[in-house]
Design an enzyme around this catalytic site. Sequence first.
Site, PDB file in Angstrom:
ATOM      1  N   LYS A 106       0.866  -1.187   0.000  1.00 54.64           N
ATOM      2  CA  LYS A 106       0.000   0.000   0.000  1.00 54.64           C
ATOM      3  C   LYS A 106       0.898   1.230   0.000  1.00 54.64           C
ATOM      4  O   LYS A 106       1.958   1.219   0.646  1.00 54.64           O
ATOM      5  CB  LYS A 106      -0.843   0.027   1.277  1.00 54.64           C
ATOM      6  CG  LYS A 106      -2.037  -0.872   1.202  1.00 54.64           C
ATOM      7  CD  LYS A 106      -3.078  -0.368   2.167  1.00 54.64           C
ATOM      8  CE  LYS A 106      -4.233  -1.331   2.211  1.00 54.64           C
ATOM      9  NZ  LYS A 106      -4.920  -1.266   3.475  1.00 54.64           N
TER      10      LYS A 106
ATOM     11  N   HIS B 140       1.363   6.777   3.105  1.00 52.01           N
ATOM     12  CA  HIS B 140       0.532   7.983   3.104  1.00 52.01           C
ATOM     13  C   HIS B 140       0.950   8.942   4.209  1.00 52.01           C
ATOM     14  O   HIS B 140       1.871   8.660   4.983  1.00 52.01           O
ATOM     15  CB  HIS B 140      -0.958   7.636   3.148  1.00 52.01           C
ATOM     16  CG  HIS B 140      -1.384   6.898   4.386  1.00 52.01           C
ATOM     17  ND1 HIS B 140      -1.327   7.451   5.629  1.00 52.01           N
ATOM     18  CD2 HIS B 140      -1.857   5.640   4.539  1.00 52.01           C
ATOM     19  CE1 HIS B 140      -1.764   6.580   6.511  1.00 52.01           C
ATOM     20  NE2 HIS B 140      -2.086   5.466   5.876  1.00 52.01           N
TER      21      HIS B 140
ATOM     22  N   HIS C 215       1.536   7.692   7.777  1.00 51.48           N
ATOM     23  CA  HIS C 215       2.796   6.986   8.027  1.00 51.48           C
ATOM     24  C   HIS C 215       3.962   7.972   8.047  1.00 51.48           C
ATOM     25  O   HIS C 215       4.920   7.796   8.791  1.00 51.48           O
ATOM     26  CB  HIS C 215       3.037   5.915   6.958  1.00 51.48           C
ATOM     27  CG  HIS C 215       2.008   4.828   6.998  1.00 51.48           C
ATOM     28  ND1 HIS C 215       1.291   4.441   5.905  1.00 51.48           N
ATOM     29  CD2 HIS C 215       1.562   4.066   8.025  1.00 51.48           C
ATOM     30  CE1 HIS C 215       0.449   3.480   6.251  1.00 51.48           C
ATOM     31  NE2 HIS C 215       0.591   3.235   7.534  1.00 51.48           N
TER      32      HIS C 215
HETATM   33  N1  ARG Z   1       0.486  -0.828  10.012  1.00 50.33           N
HETATM   34  C1  ARG Z   1      -0.476  -0.136  10.815  1.00 50.33           C
HETATM   35  C2  ARG Z   1      -1.261   0.848   9.943  1.00 50.33           C
HETATM   36  O1  ARG Z   1      -0.756   1.325   8.963  1.00 50.33           O
HETATM   37  C3  ARG Z   1       0.159   0.632  11.936  1.00 50.33           C
HETATM   38  C4  ARG Z   1       0.868  -0.216  12.952  1.00 50.33           C
HETATM   39  C5  ARG Z   1       0.962   0.439  14.268  1.00 50.33           C
HETATM   40  N2  ARG Z   1       1.665  -0.308  15.260  1.00 50.33           N
HETATM   41  C6  ARG Z   1       1.164  -1.313  15.971  1.00 50.33           C
HETATM   42  N3  ARG Z   1       1.963  -1.903  16.812  1.00 50.33           N
HETATM   43  N4  ARG Z   1      -0.090  -1.655  15.901  1.00 50.33           N
HETATM   44  O2  ARG Z   1      -2.378   1.153  10.269  1.00 50.33           O
END
Ligand code: ARG
Length: 573
Positions: free
Chosen positions: A127, A130, A133
């Site tokens: 993905k 964005h 992130h």
């Molecule tokens: N990959 C997830 C997202 O983009 C965020 C991860 C955040 N960290 C975690 N330990 N849950 O929504």
Amino acid sequence: MTTSFVQEISQFLSQKTKKDPSFFVPFIEKPPSLEMGDYSFICFPLAKELKKNPKDLAQELAQAFPPSPHFDKVISTGPYLNFFVNQKFYQTEIIQDIVNKKELYGSSHEETPKTIVLEYSSPNIAKPFHIGHFRATIIGNSLKKIFEMLGHTCIGINYLGDWGTQFGKLICAFKKWGDVKDLKDDPIQYLHSLYVRFHSEAKSNPSLEEEAREWFKKCEKKDPEALKLWKEFKELSLKEFKLIYDDLHVQFDEVSGESHYDEFIPKTISEIQASLKTQISEGALIIDLEKFGMPPALLLRSDGASLYLTRDIAALFDRHNRLHFDKIIYVVGDTQTLHFKQLFKIIELMGKPWVKNCHHIAFGQIRFKDQKMSTREGKAIWLEDMLHRSTELISKIIEEKNPTLKDKKEVAQKVGLGAIIFADFSSKRIKNSVFDWDVILNPDGDTGPYVLYTYARASSILRKACHPEKKACHPEQSEGSLIPLESPEERMLIGHLERFPHIIASAAHDFEPCYIANYLLDLAKLFNRFYHEHRVIQENPDLQSARLKLVTATRQVMSTGLSLLGIEPPEEL
Ligand code: ARG
């Protein structure tokens, strides 16, 4: 604040009152204007303890302050004590300290350094990266640098979203419509478009969903064909992410992902069940959190697949066992606040006292006023588009202001990125903001470009002064006392430089890099005021030397502050 002056004040107060000197330190402040001296002490809290009238106490203490070479006078104004320091000592101490310590000015060594784990960035495979992130990346990166500056040991983790039913959908879509060449050409965008296509086709053909579930089950069972595709998607995505991290100068000590924790799930579930009551609801394994005002936590789906939350529980236990952290910080957007509340509640219910050291450092959302920024499907803003636009607009500004600038393209990229990072840090993390390019790129506004132009100005003054044909000068090499700089502009600037270590400490305390951004804006304004009112390069060699040292110190603090935010300033602009 400069320890020796604050120490002398607190020692004096301690002798007078028989209280520990540390009691006074929080009440010794920099007053807002020079008429109130260089430090002030508010007598209210002390007067309350001593059961005295604050005004009388201030007067009594002012009269009792012994003559000192470091202070010119001490007066009382109402309930305040105002200290006027000896400028020669004060300026020499601060400026020389900065010039000597260079990028270490502002650093400290905690008596008991902590091990702090910071999880940040954490994009999803296949993905696009964005703006959410991007925010997680720059906030985490900055907090890590800030904590390291204070002597802590930090471990930065990038926790990739690389597991879950969406990968079944992606494999299914690729098997049906995928093209290897398109995949290699622009992997993330291509995979994303396959994912979007899957969703639109599944609306009229629900059997696709079933196929996708089968593919994900195959991944869980380590079916070679499924795993090969999944691995390829992951590697191609990581390659693209690496380019982004290189541009942002962001590094991690550990890159792991949700997939890594898949094999920890059975053990995690049995540990949870050993200490907590779980339930089966519509075939799924859940924990009822109603008592705590939260929806149930889903641990396993009815088909036995683990969920985002389960993997996070497994990851947290693994990090705790392996890294022995004193604190763990998750830099993740505020849309996941409930997720982290559930996560920490489960750890608490499992009887783990260290849950108090787990923090979700949330942040709000950013939108752009610019319509162009959300024209691709959905509302998400991709980092690539954002950087491209920012650089393009900054290039126009450079073209107007300084068309003969060297390396225009690279400089525009640096400033374009710096402007966005700075705008991001212009308000507290949690605030939602709307970015307007005209505002955040304005070189005369409260912006990154304003600070970067000021930094370049300071660099240019030093370059000019140190030009080999112009009698070499090396401000950092000339030790010893300086002639005091008496003007209000100079004194305000020096007073502000003194605050820097204190600002770093509060940014760490509140997890708020924005304190540093705001500090830098004020620093840039004070520097420009000084520069407009006074000639740095001039006939009087002592004055020139003192002013050059002030410019050197300001430039140093700006550079350190910008680097704590993850911004690299160009030397010329
Ligand atoms: N990959 C997830 C997202 O983009 C965020 C991860 C955040 N960290 C975690 N330990 N849950 O929504």
